[in-house]
Scaffold this motif. Structure first.
Motif, PDB file in Angstrom:
ATOM      1  N   THR A   2       1.006  -1.287  -0.055  1.00  0.00           N
ATOM      2  CA  THR A   2       0.025   0.130  -0.070  1.00  0.00           C
ATOM      3  C   THR A   2       0.642   1.291   0.010  1.00  0.00           C
ATOM      4  O   THR A   2       2.049   1.153   0.443  1.00  0.00           O
ATOM      5  CB  THR A   2      -1.081  -0.022   1.146  1.00  0.00           C
ATOM      6  N   THR A   3       0.288   2.324  -0.339  1.00  0.00           N
ATOM      7  CA  THR A   3       0.914   3.453  -0.571  1.00  0.00           C
ATOM      8  C   THR A   3       0.447   4.099   0.752  1.00  0.00           C
ATOM      9  O   THR A   3      -0.834   4.537   0.950  1.00  0.00           O
ATOM     10  CB  THR A   3       0.666   4.514  -1.714  1.00  0.00           C
ATOM     11  N   SER A   4       1.293   4.871   1.704  1.00  0.00           N
ATOM     12  CA  SER A   4       0.909   5.664   2.617  1.00  0.00           C
ATOM     13  C   SER A   4       0.679   7.222   2.498  1.00  0.00           C
ATOM     14  O   SER A   4       1.438   7.805   1.889  1.00  0.00           O
ATOM     15  CB  SER A   4       2.002   5.430   3.988  1.00  0.00           C
ATOM     16  N   ILE A   5      -0.494   7.543   2.981  1.00  0.00           N
ATOM     17  CA  ILE A   5      -0.937   9.051   2.747  1.00  0.00           C
ATOM     18  C   ILE A   5      -1.041   9.653   4.088  1.00  0.00           C
ATOM     19  O   ILE A   5      -1.743   9.206   4.989  1.00  0.00           O
ATOM     20  CB  ILE A   5      -2.331   8.907   2.061  1.00  0.00           C
ATOM     21  N   GLU A  27      -5.530   0.247  -1.671  1.00  0.00           N
ATOM     22  CA  GLU A  27      -4.383   0.719  -1.916  1.00  0.00           C
ATOM     23  C   GLU A  27      -3.519   1.749  -1.308  1.00  0.00           C
ATOM     24  O   GLU A  27      -2.548   1.892  -1.592  1.00  0.00           O
ATOM     25  CB  GLU A  27      -4.262   0.821  -3.359  1.00  0.00           C
ATOM     26  N   PHE A  28      -4.529   2.391  -0.375  1.00  0.00           N
ATOM     27  CA  PHE A  28      -3.816   3.416   0.414  1.00  0.00           C
ATOM     28  C   PHE A  28      -3.833   3.114   1.915  1.00  0.00           C
ATOM     29  O   PHE A  28      -5.050   2.567   2.267  1.00  0.00           O
ATOM     30  CB  PHE A  28      -4.566   4.720  -0.028  1.00  0.00           C
ATOM     31  N   CYS A  51       5.414   9.321   5.447  1.00  0.00           N
ATOM     32  CA  CYS A  51       4.507   8.956   4.413  1.00  0.00           C
ATOM     33  C   CYS A  51       5.045   8.823   3.089  1.00  0.00           C
ATOM     34  O   CYS A  51       6.222   9.277   2.963  1.00  0.00           O
ATOM     35  CB  CYS A  51       3.398   9.770   4.419  1.00  0.00           C
ATOM     36  N   ASP A  52       4.420   7.992   2.206  1.00  0.00           N
ATOM     37  CA  ASP A  52       5.059   8.164   0.714  1.00  0.00           C
ATOM     38  C   ASP A  52       4.323   9.349   0.127  1.00  0.00           C
ATOM     39  O   ASP A  52       5.212  10.036  -0.637  1.00  0.00           O
ATOM     40  CB  ASP A  52       4.316   6.848   0.176  1.00  0.00           C
ATOM     41  N   ILE A  53       3.112   9.849   0.522  1.00  0.00           N
ATOM     42  CA  ILE A  53       2.832  11.015  -0.173  1.00  0.00           C
ATOM     43  C   ILE A  53       1.908  11.835   0.746  1.00  0.00           C
ATOM     44  O   ILE A  53       1.011  11.400   1.717  1.00  0.00           O
ATOM     45  CB  ILE A  53       1.649  10.609  -1.325  1.00  0.00           C
ATOM     46  N   THR A  75       9.418  11.504   0.201  1.00  0.00           N
ATOM     47  CA  THR A  75       8.081  11.939   0.231  1.00  0.00           C
ATOM     48  C   THR A  75       7.652  12.754  -0.718  1.00  0.00           C
ATOM     49  O   THR A  75       8.378  13.688  -1.168  1.00  0.00           O
ATOM     50  CB  THR A  75       7.867  12.649   1.669  1.00  0.00           C
ATOM     51  N   THR A 299       0.274   7.097  -8.535  1.00  0.00           N
ATOM     52  CA  THR A 299       0.383   5.611  -7.794  1.00  0.00           C
ATOM     53  C   THR A 299      -0.063   4.822  -9.020  1.00  0.00           C
ATOM     54  O   THR A 299      -0.370   3.687  -8.722  1.00  0.00           O
ATOM     55  CB  THR A 299      -0.498   5.572  -6.746  1.00  0.00           C
TER      56      THR A 299
END
Length: 311
Positions: A2-5, A27-28, A51-53, A75, A299
């Motif tokens: 997953t992408t961390s937000i 996915e997040f 976080c990633d984004i 980031t 993403t």
């Protein structure tokens, strides 16, 4: 994976709407700060770097401060404020104008303003194609729902006893959206911008009147409509309509969220005049929907994923 937000400012109007659009998306993973931690600099700094984004839903100065807290080269940022919309090093988050592949690869994205989204959707493609001049003195007449003004304006409109039917503003000719519109449309002159607010929570209409008969090349309304339809061909988000059949355009006081944008080109019989009109949700394509559209592209998701696009 997953992408961390991390949504910095998740309890504001834009932040809440972004969270609604991301609800249920596996996915997040959302990094959330609760209570006092939302205003704790150390907690925010940690979240921004973990976080990633990061999606910044903050006042301009706080958004600039948040960027300085990021101490890594990993980031990525979507800034929903107006702090970086004309800054070098930032990608303007209008995929249809700058290119979806550009958004997908960008590290720093500045979300467009709601009024500029309507104006640029109408004018920027036509200037690029040479159908209307870059050195024309453009005027924008626009009206928006009151949610675009933030908590103070929302309270002013929703307080018991409020009798506001129409609020016009920007009479100092110094509205911060003007620089953004000029820069991203590639204009020579600043625009005359006449914004107003009505007692509807969301939604907006942005209009650009044109005296086609005074322009070189004698462009026609049909040429402009065809050019816009070609430019946005295949977009799941922006649609172009023939304005000759339009009798009226409405904003509903209790409209549902909508992340699309409709463009209309209306012309008179002689072809001398045209009215370019955009209708959109100031909280959708004008704010939260646009941020999620960019997030999707960043993403590797279809750009319309999670957006409210049904009529």
């Amino acid at each position: 994976m997953t992408t961390s937000i991390f949504i910095d400012g998740a309890e504001g109007t834009t932040g809440l709407e972004i969270r609604q659009r991301l609800a249920g998306r596996t996915e997040f993973s959302i990094l959330a700060l609760d209570g006092a931690a939302r205003k704790d600099a150390a907690a925010r700094r940690e979240a921004l770097n973990d976080c990633d984004i990061a999606i910044l839903c903050l006042p301009d100065d706080a958004a600039r401060e948040a960027v300085t807290m990021i101490a890594n080269d990993r980031t990525r940022v979507i800034d929903a404020s107006s702090a970086h919309r004309v800054d070098d090093g930032w990608t303007y988050g209008f995929p249809e104008l700058v290119g979806r592949d550009v958004i997908a690869k960008a590290r720093f994205i500045s979300n467009p303003g709601c009024y500029p989204t309507g104006f640029l959707g109408l004018v920027a493609p036509l200037v690029r194609k040479g159908l209307i001049p870059a050195d024309w003195p453009y005027t924008i007449n626009a009206v928006s729902g009151y949610s675009g003004g933030g908590k103070a304006l929302i309270k002013r409109f929703e307080d018991d006893g409020s009798d506001i039917a129409f609020r016009a503003y920007g009479y100092d000719m110094a509205h911060k959206h003007r620089e953004e519109m000029k820069a991203h449309a590639g204009l020579v002159h600043g625009v005359i911008f006449a914004p107003a607010v009505v007692p509807a929570y969301r939604g907006m209409v942005v209009e650009v009147p044109l005296h086609l008969g005074a322009m070189q090349g004698d462009p026609t309304a049909e040429q402009l409509r065809a050019a816009l339809a070609d430019f946005f061909h295949g977009s799941p988000i922006v649609s172009v309509h023939d304005g000759s059949t339009v009798a009226e355009l409405l904003l509903e006081t209790n409209a549902e969220p909508h992340d699309g944008m409709e463009l209309f080109v209306c012309g008179n019989e002689g072809g001398w005049h045209a009215r370019l009109v955009a209708r959109l949700d100031n909280l959708g394509k004008g704010a939260s929907g646009a941020a999620v559209q960019s997030l999707n592209l960043m993403t590797g998701q279809p750009e319309e994923t999670g957006l409210a696009l049904s009529a």
